[in-house]
Design a protein around this motif. Structure first.
Motif, PDB file in Angstrom:
ATOM      1  N   MET A 243     -33.258 -30.499 -61.538  1.00 24.41           N
ATOM      2  CA  MET A 243     -32.884 -30.863 -60.195  1.00 24.41           C
ATOM      3  C   MET A 243     -33.459 -29.816 -59.231  1.00 24.41           C
ATOM      4  N   THR A 244     -34.061 -30.288 -58.177  1.00 30.46           N
ATOM      5  CA  THR A 244     -34.609 -29.404 -57.162  1.00 30.46           C
ATOM      6  C   THR A 244     -33.658 -29.369 -55.966  1.00 30.46           C
ATOM      7  N   LEU A 245     -33.348 -28.179 -55.547  1.00 35.30           N
ATOM      8  CA  LEU A 245     -32.477 -28.010 -54.391  1.00 35.30           C
ATOM      9  C   LEU A 245     -33.315 -28.105 -53.129  1.00 35.30           C
ATOM     10  N   VAL A 246     -32.927 -28.963 -52.232  1.00 34.07           N
ATOM     11  CA  VAL A 246     -33.645 -29.140 -50.979  1.00 34.07           C
ATOM     12  C   VAL A 246     -33.158 -28.091 -49.983  1.00 34.07           C
ATOM     13  N   LEU A 247     -34.082 -27.277 -49.484  1.00 40.81           N
ATOM     14  CA  LEU A 247     -33.741 -26.255 -48.502  1.00 40.81           C
ATOM     15  C   LEU A 247     -34.026 -26.800 -47.112  1.00 40.81           C
ATOM     16  N   ASP A 248     -33.015 -27.399 -46.558  1.00 41.98           N
ATOM     17  CA  ASP A 248     -33.135 -28.046 -45.259  1.00 41.98           C
ATOM     18  C   ASP A 248     -32.357 -27.236 -44.232  1.00 41.98           C
ATOM     19  N   PRO A 249     -33.048 -26.555 -43.317  1.00 40.82           N
ATOM     20  CA  PRO A 249     -32.321 -25.743 -42.327  1.00 40.82           C
ATOM     21  C   PRO A 249     -31.428 -26.616 -41.444  1.00 40.82           C
ATOM     22  N   GLN A 250     -30.252 -26.117 -41.193  1.00 39.02           N
ATOM     23  CA  GLN A 250     -29.299 -26.826 -40.343  1.00 39.02           C
ATOM     24  C   GLN A 250     -29.334 -26.236 -38.939  1.00 39.02           C
ATOM     25  N   PRO A 251     -29.205 -27.064 -37.923  1.00 41.62           N
ATOM     26  CA  PRO A 251     -29.159 -26.526 -36.562  1.00 41.62           C
ATOM     27  C   PRO A 251     -27.881 -25.717 -36.350  1.00 41.62           C
ATOM     28  N   ILE A 252     -27.963 -24.753 -35.463  1.00 45.87           N
ATOM     29  CA  ILE A 252     -26.797 -23.933 -35.137  1.00 45.87           C
ATOM     30  C   ILE A 252     -25.828 -24.800 -34.341  1.00 45.87           C
ATOM     31  N   PRO A 253     -24.574 -24.886 -34.762  1.00 45.58           N
ATOM     32  CA  PRO A 253     -23.625 -25.764 -34.072  1.00 45.58           C
ATOM     33  C   PRO A 253     -23.092 -25.155 -32.773  1.00 45.58           C
ATOM     34  N   LEU A 254     -24.000 -24.875 -31.861  1.00 47.70           N
ATOM     35  CA  LEU A 254     -23.629 -24.383 -30.530  1.00 47.70           C
ATOM     36  C   LEU A 254     -24.266 -25.291 -29.504  1.00 47.70           C
TER      37      LEU A 254
END
Length: 82
Positions: free
Chosen positions: A1-12
């Motif tokens: 299984m490959t882990l997807v490194l998807d950056p998340q936006p800053i919740p501000l």
């Protein structure tokens, strides 16, 4: 299984007068940071501000730890404006 490194936006988000709020709530960034600096855990912060999501609080604190100088300067400016 490959882990997807998807950056998340800053919740501000900035409202119309430039005040930063956490996620889709009306909770001010400085309230979360003050609570964190007072020793509150993210879980305790969410208990105090029930509209917050735990993952948003963790993300905002992470952002703060990486950008402490800028966030502290923003908070000082907000205090001076009030």
């Amino acid at each position: 299984m490959t882990l997807v490194l998807d950056p998340q936006p800053i919740p501000l988000r900035a409202d119309q007068d430039g005040t930063l709020r956490v996620g889709e709530t009306r909770v001010l960034l400085e309230l979360v940071i003050h609570a964190f600096n007072a020793g509150k855990t993210p879980e305790e912060i969410v208990m105090a501000y029930e509209t917050l999501r735990l993952e948003d609080v963790y993300a905002v604190i992470t952002y703060y730890l990486y950008h402490r100088i800028e966030v502290d300067a923003y908070i000082v400016q907000r205090v001076q404006e009030t």
